[in-house]
Design an enzyme around this catalytic site. Sequence first.
Site, mmCIF file in Angstrom:
data_model
loop_
_atom_site.group_PDB
_atom_site.id
_atom_site.type_symbol
_atom_site.label_atom_id
_atom_site.label_comp_id
_atom_site.label_asym_id
_atom_site.label_seq_id
_atom_site.Cartn_x
_atom_site.Cartn_y
_atom_site.Cartn_z
ATOM 1 N N ARG A 9 39.889 43.635 36.994
ATOM 2 C CA ARG A 9 38.699 43.143 37.691
ATOM 3 C C ARG A 9 37.497 44.050 37.441
ATOM 4 N NH1 ARG A 9 38.969 45.031 43.960
ATOM 5 N NH2 ARG A 9 40.495 46.696 43.738
ATOM 6 N N SER A 36 35.252 42.657 45.954
ATOM 7 C CA SER A 36 36.619 42.704 45.431
ATOM 8 C C SER A 36 36.713 42.201 43.989
ATOM 9 C CB SER A 36 37.556 41.851 46.296
ATOM 10 O OG SER A 36 37.609 42.369 47.603
ATOM 11 N N GLU A 57 35.379 27.716 49.025
ATOM 12 C CA GLU A 57 35.732 27.681 47.611
ATOM 13 C C GLU A 57 35.471 26.322 46.976
ATOM 14 O OE1 GLU A 57 37.730 28.715 50.084
ATOM 15 O OE2 GLU A 57 37.655 30.883 49.791
ATOM 16 N N PHE A 82 42.914 31.804 46.451
ATOM 17 C CA PHE A 82 41.924 30.979 47.155
ATOM 18 C C PHE A 82 41.215 30.014 46.210
ATOM 19 C CE2 PHE A 82 41.698 34.988 49.914
ATOM 20 C CZ PHE A 82 42.785 34.569 50.657
ATOM 21 N N HIS A 107 43.104 39.393 42.000
ATOM 22 C CA HIS A 107 44.202 39.720 42.916
ATOM 23 C C HIS A 107 45.399 38.788 42.716
ATOM 24 C CE1 HIS A 107 40.955 42.021 44.485
ATOM 25 N NE2 HIS A 107 41.586 42.460 45.538
ATOM 26 N N ASP A 115 48.638 43.306 50.769
ATOM 27 C CA ASP A 115 48.159 42.101 51.463
ATOM 28 C C ASP A 115 49.275 41.072 51.678
ATOM 29 O OD1 ASP A 115 45.591 42.829 52.029
ATOM 30 O OD2 ASP A 115 44.709 41.909 50.243
ATOM 31 N N ARG A 165 44.182 43.244 41.021
ATOM 32 C CA ARG A 165 43.540 44.172 41.948
ATOM 33 C C ARG A 165 43.682 45.632 41.513
ATOM 34 N NH1 ARG A 165 44.641 47.638 46.150
ATOM 35 N NH2 ARG A 165 43.070 47.602 47.805
#
Lengths: 313, 281
Positions: A9, A36, A57, A82, A107, A115, A165
């Site tokens: 990322r 993020s 989204e 998401f 992620h 998470d 991530r």
Amino acid sequence: MSEQKLATRDGYGKALLELGKINPNVVALDADLSDSTRSEYFAKQFPERFFSMGIAEQDMVGAAAGLAFSGKIPYASTFAVFSERAYEFVRNVVSRNKLNVKITGSHAGIFTGEDGKSAQAIEDIAAYRALPNMVVLQPCDSVEAEKMVFALADYKGPSYMRMHRNPVPIIHDSDYRFEIGKGEILKQGKDAVIFATGTLVHEALKAAEILKSERIDVFVVNIHTIKPLDVNLAIDLAKKTNCVITAEDHNVIGGLGGAVAETLSENYPCIMKRIGLNDKYAESGKPDELYRKYGLDADSIAEEAMKFINKKR
Amino acid sequence: MAKKYLVSGLNQKAKELRKDIITMIYNAQSGHPGGSLSAIDVLVGLYYHKLRVDSKNPLWQDRDRFVLSKGHCSPAIYSVLADKGYFPKSELEGYRKINSMLQGHPELSTPGIDFAGGALGQGVSFALGIALACRLDKKNCSVYAMIGDGEMQEGAVWEAAMAAVFHKLDNLIVILDKNQVQQTGKTKEIMDIGNAGLKWKAFGWNVIDINGHDMQQILKALDKASKIKNKKPTIIISNTIKGKGVSFMELNHKFHGKAPNDEEYKKAIEEIEKIDVKKFK
């Protein structure tokens, strides 16, 4: 090769910023995760070309499609899992119309760690791969992620880019030539081939070292483009080894393992071993702990590979 | 005020296109007459009075855009586009048939189509993306999107409603074809949308309320909406009757997505022929 580690990322954010400097048609959208996903680097430099879409989204994907229809080159980022909220928008507004929207899901995989299940996308590759016109990409290091961002700007059509991530080793030099759809042989071999993608490329490389000490010599191939798959390379290495292993931080259903199996079953049928999540969700934990527990670390890959190769011998 | 001859002329146009709509659906023995008939008067107001478009240059970069979010009402827009010369009128005969240009729901490959609808709740987001691009490019064009009242049940509509206000898109105009009926019954009975005007107002939109079959009101509302430049998007709540113009289709959910049979077709055309364009509303 360097000792430095970076997350894919980070490469995404860095490249998007650089791309924004040279291409005024590039715009970016995010669903309240720009810190993020690292799209915030672009957002800070080009506030007029960055669109905060809130935690919405579907609207983000729809708006990105409208921007693409108007000649912009939108990069729409959020967490991989998401982005799936907007799946039917991607299907009906983006891929159906071949619109030039770059969806970025960060992620991804159980590598996300603490998470837990809700954030660990393990089905996204399968989902996006099933959409006609979509290109599905996953970099294995930050340099490859950077190259991907630039390659996508030149590619006209819908795409999904899968990001991670946590930091991984950097195995590519800055002069690495990336090409959509071409697998990259990282290590030559003869006894077997491991087709790996994303974070598991590093585990596969380590597994190859372990196997070497057992006098087993395997190819390691980085499959950064899951769709369109490098069919010729898959068939060629299957023929050379007759022993095909896939490795991915994703469900074993429908991802890289699925793509390779589909290709080989029609062209060069051979028994395969798919390494990935065995159709189950994981849990919270540190990435390395999770990789060990769920059989995605180098030791597990080496062990599975050894069993598989010995069975074939 | 729009001139009387202009209004009756547009009503005459809508009358002709109503026949095209019914004929297309009858020929295909498939399609959505109810919502097409409720929307056609506003579409005529848009395409024959308001939109800055060019049928010879459908992708003209400075054109106004029209997003038909309720894509199942494709017969309405196809009848308009054919009449405006975007493609030959004979294409209407291929509607919903294999190897033809006019798909059941619009596709971008058809000249004049700015949105590929069919899945409800997506058009406003797409339109706001176009509106953002127009503003970035400093283009002085308006982006229109038509949604249905049943469509307001889709949550994504409200994501877009919030975002359009947040991004201050006063070049975006939504038209709500509030025809009161959806596929399986009255909207009030399936999932009541309540007071639509209040909801949009609460989200921060300019709201204009009209009878969507009264051409005078349609033209006035379209002119007003395109002139409001107060950093807010505008919605025209077009109060309509599903199936308007054919008595047995009016407010009848059975004709949401059903083609007329031989007898019904004959009767529908007869009724449309009898429409008095001087009094229609």
